[in-house]
Design a protein around this motif. Structure first.
Motif, PDB file in Angstrom:
ATOM      1  N   ASP A  32       0.824  -1.213   0.000  1.00  0.00           N
ATOM      2  CA  ASP A  32       0.000   0.000   0.000  1.00  0.00           C
ATOM      3  C   ASP A  32       0.855   1.259   0.000  1.00  0.00           C
ATOM      4  OD1 ASP A  32      -2.349  -1.382  -0.111  1.00  0.00           O
ATOM      5  OD2 ASP A  32      -2.695  -1.366   2.058  1.00  0.00           O
ATOM      6  N   ASP A  33       2.004   1.213   0.689  1.00  0.00           N
ATOM      7  CA  ASP A  33       2.890   2.374   0.696  1.00  0.00           C
ATOM      8  C   ASP A  33       3.417   2.650  -0.704  1.00  0.00           C
ATOM      9  OD1 ASP A  33       2.536   2.592   3.411  1.00  0.00           O
ATOM     10  OD2 ASP A  33       4.337   1.436   3.905  1.00  0.00           O
ATOM     11  N   LEU A  34       3.799   1.582  -1.400  1.00  0.00           N
ATOM     12  CA  LEU A  34       4.306   1.740  -2.763  1.00  0.00           C
ATOM     13  C   LEU A  34       3.221   2.278  -3.690  1.00  0.00           C
ATOM     14  CD1 LEU A  34       6.781   1.211  -4.594  1.00  0.00           C
ATOM     15  CD2 LEU A  34       5.830  -1.059  -5.040  1.00  0.00           C
ATOM     16  N   ALA A  35       2.025   1.703  -3.592  1.00  0.00           N
ATOM     17  CA  ALA A  35       0.918   2.127  -4.456  1.00  0.00           C
ATOM     18  C   ALA A  35       0.536   3.580  -4.189  1.00  0.00           C
ATOM     19  CB  ALA A  35      -0.285   1.211  -4.241  1.00  0.00           C
ATOM     20  N   THR A  36       0.633   4.018  -2.932  1.00  0.00           N
ATOM     21  CA  THR A  36       0.280   5.390  -2.581  1.00  0.00           C
ATOM     22  C   THR A  36       1.279   6.397  -3.145  1.00  0.00           C
ATOM     23  OG1 THR A  36      -0.801   4.657  -0.537  1.00  0.00           O
ATOM     24  CG2 THR A  36      -0.149   6.964  -0.661  1.00  0.00           C
ATOM     25  N   LEU A  37       2.555   6.027  -3.156  1.00  0.00           N
ATOM     26  CA  LEU A  37       3.593   6.924  -3.650  1.00  0.00           C
ATOM     27  C   LEU A  37       3.638   6.999  -5.168  1.00  0.00           C
ATOM     28  CD1 LEU A  37       6.532   5.949  -1.265  1.00  0.00           C
ATOM     29  CD2 LEU A  37       5.264   8.101  -1.266  1.00  0.00           C
ATOM     30  N   TRP A  38       3.167   5.963  -5.844  1.00  0.00           N
ATOM     31  CA  TRP A  38       3.343   5.835  -7.295  1.00  0.00           C
ATOM     32  C   TRP A  38       2.738   6.997  -8.098  1.00  0.00           C
ATOM     33  CZ3 TRP A  38       6.370   1.654  -8.599  1.00  0.00           C
ATOM     34  CH2 TRP A  38       6.579   1.441  -9.964  1.00  0.00           C
ATOM     35  N   PRO A  39       1.508   7.429  -7.796  1.00  0.00           N
ATOM     36  CA  PRO A  39       0.933   8.514  -8.613  1.00  0.00           C
ATOM     37  C   PRO A  39       1.769   9.786  -8.609  1.00  0.00           C
ATOM     38  CG  PRO A  39      -0.768   7.465  -7.298  1.00  0.00           C
ATOM     39  CD  PRO A  39       0.542   6.928  -6.804  1.00  0.00           C
ATOM     40  N   ASP A  40       2.449  10.073  -7.501  1.00  0.00           N
ATOM     41  CA  ASP A  40       3.281  11.278  -7.441  1.00  0.00           C
ATOM     42  C   ASP A  40       4.523  11.151  -8.308  1.00  0.00           C
ATOM     43  OD1 ASP A  40       1.529  12.477  -5.686  1.00  0.00           O
ATOM     44  OD2 ASP A  40       2.571  11.712  -3.907  1.00  0.00           O
ATOM     45  N   ARG A  41       4.942   9.920  -8.583  1.00  0.00           N
ATOM     46  CA  ARG A  41       6.173   9.698  -9.341  1.00  0.00           C
ATOM     47  C   ARG A  41       5.912   9.405 -10.814  1.00  0.00           C
ATOM     48  NH1 ARG A  41       9.288   5.766  -4.953  1.00  0.00           N
ATOM     49  NH2 ARG A  41       9.358   7.300  -3.270  1.00  0.00           N
ATOM     50  N   ALA A  42       4.664   9.129 -11.166  1.00  0.00           N
ATOM     51  CA  ALA A  42       4.334   8.765 -12.543  1.00  0.00           C
ATOM     52  C   ALA A  42       3.956  10.007 -13.351  1.00  0.00           C
ATOM     53  CB  ALA A  42       3.175   7.768 -12.556  1.00  0.00           C
ATOM     54  N   PRO A  43       4.688  10.332 -14.423  1.00  0.00           N
ATOM     55  CA  PRO A  43       4.354  11.504 -15.241  1.00  0.00           C
ATOM     56  C   PRO A  43       2.922  11.476 -15.763  1.00  0.00           C
ATOM     57  CG  PRO A  43       6.510  10.660 -15.836  1.00  0.00           C
ATOM     58  CD  PRO A  43       5.912   9.662 -14.889  1.00  0.00           C
ATOM     59  N   LEU A  44       2.413  10.278 -16.061  1.00  0.00           N
ATOM     60  CA  LEU A  44       1.042  10.153 -16.565  1.00  0.00           C
ATOM     61  C   LEU A  44       0.029   9.941 -15.443  1.00  0.00           C
ATOM     62  CD1 LEU A  44       1.581   7.847 -19.684  1.00  0.00           C
ATOM     63  CD2 LEU A  44       1.109  10.302 -19.670  1.00  0.00           C
ATOM     64  N   GLY A  45       0.508   9.928 -14.201  1.00  0.00           N
ATOM     65  CA  GLY A  45      -0.377   9.570 -13.102  1.00  0.00           C
ATOM     66  C   GLY A  45      -0.559   8.064 -13.047  1.00  0.00           C
ATOM     67  N   TRP A  46      -1.224   7.619 -11.995  1.00  0.00           N
ATOM     68  CA  TRP A  46      -1.391   6.172 -11.842  1.00  0.00           C
ATOM     69  C   TRP A  46      -2.635   5.870 -11.036  1.00  0.00           C
ATOM     70  CZ3 TRP A  46      -0.045   2.128 -14.311  1.00  0.00           C
ATOM     71  CH2 TRP A  46      -0.196   0.874 -13.746  1.00  0.00           C
ATOM     72  N   ASN A  47      -3.435   4.934 -11.557  1.00  0.00           N
ATOM     73  CA  ASN A  47      -4.637   4.476 -10.867  1.00  0.00           C
ATOM     74  C   ASN A  47      -4.431   3.017 -10.495  1.00  0.00           C
ATOM     75  OD1 ASN A  47      -7.130   3.675  -9.970  1.00  0.00           O
ATOM     76  ND2 ASN A  47      -8.277   4.437 -11.735  1.00  0.00           N
ATOM     77  N   ALA A  48      -4.176   2.762  -9.219  1.00  0.00           N
ATOM     78  CA  ALA A  48      -3.840   1.415  -8.762  1.00  0.00           C
ATOM     79  C   ALA A  48      -5.032   0.468  -8.782  1.00  0.00           C
ATOM     80  CB  ALA A  48      -3.250   1.471  -7.354  1.00  0.00           C
ATOM     81  N   THR A  49      -6.213   0.967  -9.060  1.00  0.00           N
ATOM     82  CA  THR A  49      -7.393   0.101  -9.099  1.00  0.00           C
ATOM     83  C   THR A  49      -7.860  -0.185 -10.522  1.00  0.00           C
ATOM     84  OG1 THR A  49      -8.939   1.976  -8.944  1.00  0.00           O
ATOM     85  CG2 THR A  49      -8.149   1.010  -6.863  1.00  0.00           C
ATOM     86  N   ASP A  50      -7.069   0.206 -11.515  1.00  0.00           N
ATOM     87  CA  ASP A  50      -7.479   0.020 -12.918  1.00  0.00           C
ATOM     88  C   ASP A  50      -6.465  -0.831 -13.679  1.00  0.00           C
ATOM     89  OD1 ASP A  50      -8.572   0.115 -15.417  1.00  0.00           O
ATOM     90  OD2 ASP A  50      -8.087   2.221 -15.794  1.00  0.00           O
ATOM     91  N   PRO A  51      -6.713  -2.139 -13.805  1.00  0.00           N
ATOM     92  CA  PRO A  51      -5.787  -3.010 -14.537  1.00  0.00           C
ATOM     93  C   PRO A  51      -5.985  -2.974 -16.050  1.00  0.00           C
ATOM     94  CG  PRO A  51      -7.157  -4.229 -12.936  1.00  0.00           C
ATOM     95  CD  PRO A  51      -7.800  -2.906 -13.179  1.00  0.00           C
ATOM     96  N   SER A  52      -6.971  -2.221 -16.534  1.00  0.00           N
ATOM     97  CA  SER A  52      -7.291  -2.299 -17.958  1.00  0.00           C
ATOM     98  C   SER A  52      -6.156  -1.829 -18.876  1.00  0.00           C
ATOM     99  CB  SER A  52      -8.583  -1.539 -18.258  1.00  0.00           C
ATOM    100  OG  SER A  52      -8.469  -0.173 -17.951  1.00  0.00           O
ATOM    101  N   PRO A  53      -5.368  -0.794 -18.534  1.00  0.00           N
ATOM    102  CA  PRO A  53      -4.266  -0.446 -19.438  1.00  0.00           C
ATOM    103  C   PRO A  53      -3.268  -1.586 -19.624  1.00  0.00           C
ATOM    104  CG  PRO A  53      -4.739   1.381 -17.962  1.00  0.00           C
ATOM    105  CD  PRO A  53      -5.526   0.208 -17.457  1.00  0.00           C
ATOM    106  N   ALA A  54      -2.959  -2.306 -18.547  1.00  0.00           N
ATOM    107  CA  ALA A  54      -2.051  -3.447 -18.665  1.00  0.00           C
ATOM    108  C   ALA A  54      -2.684  -4.560 -19.493  1.00  0.00           C
ATOM    109  CB  ALA A  54      -1.669  -3.956 -17.278  1.00  0.00           C
ATOM    110  N   GLY A  55      -3.977  -4.800 -19.278  1.00  0.00           N
ATOM    111  CA  GLY A  55      -4.678  -5.819 -20.056  1.00  0.00           C
ATOM    112  C   GLY A  55      -4.691  -5.495 -21.534  1.00  0.00           C
ATOM    113  N   ARG A  56      -4.856  -4.224 -21.854  1.00  0.00           N
ATOM    114  CA  ARG A  56      -4.868  -3.809 -23.261  1.00  0.00           C
ATOM    115  C   ARG A  56      -3.478  -3.955 -23.882  1.00  0.00           C
ATOM    116  NH1 ARG A  56      -7.845   1.925 -23.100  1.00  0.00           N
ATOM    117  NH2 ARG A  56      -7.400   1.867 -25.350  1.00  0.00           N
ATOM    118  N   ALA A  57      -2.437  -3.689 -23.099  1.00  0.00           N
ATOM    119  CA  ALA A  57      -1.077  -3.869 -23.613  1.00  0.00           C
ATOM    120  C   ALA A  57      -0.799  -5.339 -23.918  1.00  0.00           C
ATOM    121  CB  ALA A  57      -0.063  -3.340 -22.595  1.00  0.00           C
TER     122      ALA A  57
END
Length: 265
Positions: free
Chosen positions: A212-237
């Motif tokens: 949870d700590d990693l997931a919470t920090l991720w949006p601040d570090r991701a230029p495109l932002g990050w939604n930890a509850t949305d697996p669809s971009p990975a599924g589409r890739a």
């Protein structure tokens, strides 16, 4: 909505690792179906659960039992897959299968303590999370006589993540296995690539201390932002790599992490 003109129209795909609707594997299977593919799932230990989740796909998918560490299961897998993909307009000698998704990882809790973990726990994590990619590929290779696409799911192993410990080592092994598979299967027309997603709040993530700590920090570090509850971009890739749109790409890792891998952790 399933289309007959999508990027996977007419293709047959086997997807491992579907356990809940929050899994990357589920979204990969859903996107594959939406893009025209016929899909078969595998499950182990919780087949009834996998079958319930499979019924929630746009088109309910059959489920084959598979323990990727069991030689008997692997030996029986080609015939089981053939049984579900019989018929259609394919002729004798044609490929039974066009694509395979490896979305399997496991490590005993001990592996999340790097200095304390014993070899029994570590070897189990490496066997299930990395060696099984090779096992799955070689088991299904006879069904892909004219080539195809293997796509695995990883979590970027370039750095030593906090608390990920030996699972990080297992993911590094998976990424190496991918490169060697690309080398050996390329002459057979089989492409081998990985999708590296950012931290997603899946069932597997619940077993990782400090996730949870990693997931919470991720949006601040991701230029495109990050939604930890949305697996669809990975599924589409995953679905894109299964398609013919990457005919000369193999041995690669496609990052679907909002850009964190390129800007530093």
């Amino acid at each position: 909505m399933i289309t007959m003109s999508g990027i996977l129209a007419g293709k047959r795909v086997l997807v491992t690792g579907v356990l809940t609707e929050s899994s990357i594997a589920f979204h990969a299977a859903r996107t594959a179906q939406e893009e025209g593919a016929d899909v078969v799932l595998t499950g182990y230990g919780r087949l009834a659960l996998v079958e319930r989740i499979a019924a929630r796909l746009p088109k309910p998918a059959p489920v084959v039992e598979l323990d990727v560490t069991d030689p008997d299961h692997l030996a029986a897998l080609p015939d089981a897959v053939r049984g579900h993909f019989q018929g259609g307009d394919r002729q004798a000698g044609d490929a039974v299968l066009d694509g395979v998704v490896h979305s399997i990882a496991f490590g005993p809790q001990e592996v999340f303590s790097f200095l304390d973990a014993g070899w029994d726990a570590v070897s189990r994590a490496v066997e299930v999370s990395a060696y099984s990619y090779k096992s799955l590929a070689t088991a299904l290779l006879p069904l892909m006589p004219r080539g195809g696409s293997l796509v695995g799911v990883t979590f970027d192993a370039q750095v030593a993540w906090p608390r990920y410990d030996w699972m990080g080592v297992a993911k590094a092994a998976l990424e190496s296995v991918n490169r060697y598979l690309a080398r050996d299967l390329g002459p057979r027309g089989v492409r081998c690539n990985l999708v590296a997603a950012g931290p997603l709040k899946s069932m597997a993530a619940k077993s990782i201390p400090g996730f949870d700590d990693l997931a919470t920090l991720w949006p601040d570090r991701a230029p495109l932002g990050w939604n930890a509850t949305d697996p669809s971009p990975a599924g589409r890739a995953v679905a894109a790599l299964l398609s013919d749109w990457f005919p000369a790409t193999t041995g690669e890792i496609v990052h679907v992490d909002g850009g964190v891998h390129s800007t530093g952790a």
